[in-house]
Scaffold this active site. Structure first.
Site, PDB file in Angstrom:
ATOM      1  N   ASN A  13      -2.934  -1.514  11.694  1.00  0.00           N
ATOM      2  CA  ASN A  13      -3.846  -2.374  12.442  1.00  0.00           C
ATOM      3  C   ASN A  13      -5.248  -2.311  11.858  1.00  0.00           C
ATOM      4  OD1 ASN A  13      -5.266  -0.130  13.623  1.00  0.00           O
ATOM      5  ND2 ASN A  13      -3.642   0.060  15.150  1.00  0.00           N
ATOM      6  N   LEU A  51      -3.761  10.042  13.111  1.00  0.00           N
ATOM      7  CA  LEU A  51      -3.395   8.666  13.471  1.00  0.00           C
ATOM      8  C   LEU A  51      -2.951   8.548  14.932  1.00  0.00           C
ATOM      9  CD1 LEU A  51      -1.400   7.623  10.269  1.00  0.00           C
ATOM     10  CD2 LEU A  51      -3.825   7.259  10.781  1.00  0.00           C
ATOM     11  N   PHE A 109       3.741   0.777   8.886  1.00  0.00           N
ATOM     12  CA  PHE A 109       3.798   1.823   7.874  1.00  0.00           C
ATOM     13  C   PHE A 109       4.798   2.887   8.290  1.00  0.00           C
ATOM     14  CE2 PHE A 109       0.237   3.114  10.628  1.00  0.00           C
ATOM     15  CZ  PHE A 109       0.534   4.446  10.889  1.00  0.00           C
ATOM     16  N   ARG A 147       0.851  -1.196   0.000  1.00  0.00           N
ATOM     17  CA  ARG A 147       0.000   0.000   0.000  1.00  0.00           C
ATOM     18  C   ARG A 147       0.882   1.239   0.000  1.00  0.00           C
ATOM     19  NH1 ARG A 147      -3.375   2.241   4.916  1.00  0.00           N
ATOM     20  NH2 ARG A 147      -4.946   3.492   3.831  1.00  0.00           N
ATOM     21  N   GLN A 182       3.139   1.255   3.252  1.00  0.00           N
ATOM     22  CA  GLN A 182       2.782   0.192   4.199  1.00  0.00           C
ATOM     23  C   GLN A 182       3.251  -1.156   3.686  1.00  0.00           C
ATOM     24  OE1 GLN A 182      -1.258   0.345   5.629  1.00  0.00           O
ATOM     25  NE2 GLN A 182      -1.308  -1.840   6.053  1.00  0.00           N
ATOM     26  N   PHE A 213       1.197  10.441   2.331  1.00  0.00           N
ATOM     27  CA  PHE A 213       0.539   9.823   3.484  1.00  0.00           C
ATOM     28  C   PHE A 213       1.419   8.718   4.052  1.00  0.00           C
ATOM     29  CE2 PHE A 213      -3.086   6.929   5.016  1.00  0.00           C
ATOM     30  CZ  PHE A 213      -3.068   7.469   6.292  1.00  0.00           C
ATOM     31  N   HIS A 248      -2.542   4.248  16.424  1.00  0.00           N
ATOM     32  CA  HIS A 248      -1.487   3.355  15.932  1.00  0.00           C
ATOM     33  C   HIS A 248      -0.259   3.496  16.820  1.00  0.00           C
ATOM     34  CE1 HIS A 248      -3.514   2.377  12.126  1.00  0.00           C
ATOM     35  NE2 HIS A 248      -4.023   3.597  12.245  1.00  0.00           N
TER      36      HIS A 248
END
Length: 155
Positions: A92, A112, A103, A45, A53, A50, A116
């Site tokens: 997660n 976030l 990530f 990803r 991942q 951003f 996380h």
């Protein structure tokens, strides 16, 4: 246990682990790296400005296990924040669902915080992460050309 180097298809990323703030998470990441778990695993990803991942050996974003079994609890601290590029956090599926996926942020991501576990930061190779963030992706944010962790080295 202090650092892990990710040797990727675009270059090396050196990560400093926050062992005092997230000892269980750091032990998981360090041990998985040492055992070769991440070797050959893709970054599945990539979202520009951003995150990148990875850490899922199935490459789907739905797999992965921890050294503690299936999932383990968050280690969230109010003094750690997603303040900019290069923050290493656990991916997660909700509270206390950490496994092997992680990530690296490419920009500030304050939304976030508290969701996380932050357990490290990039100390060298941030330009590699930024280049990864520019890779062409499909409509599911999956890189068209695979971005691989060739080898993860526990230092």
């Amino acid at each position: 246990m202090a650092n892990v180097e990710l040797q990727t298809s675009l270059g090396k990323i050196l990560i400093e682990l926050y062992t005092e703030h997230a000892p269980k998470t750091c032990q998981n990441f360090y041990t998985l790296a040492k055992e070769g778990y991440y070797d050959g695993v893709i970054f599945h990803r990539v979202i520009p400005d951003f995150v990148i991942q990875g850490g899922d050996p199935t490459g789907t974003g739905r797999g992965g296990t921890s050294i503690y079994g299936d999932k383990f609890d968050d280690e969230i601290h109010s003094d750690l924040h997603h303040t900019g590029a290069g923050i290493l956090s656990m991916a997660n599926a909700g509270p206390n669902t950490n496994s092997s996926q992680f990530f690296i942020t490419l920009a500030p991501t304050p939304w976030l915080d508290g969701k996380h576990t932050i357990f490290g930061r990039v100390v060298s190779g941030l330009s590699v992460c930024k280049r990864m963030g520019l890779i062409r992706t499909d409509s599911s944010d999956r890189p068209i050309e695979p971005l691989k962790i060739i080898k993860a080295v526990a230092l």
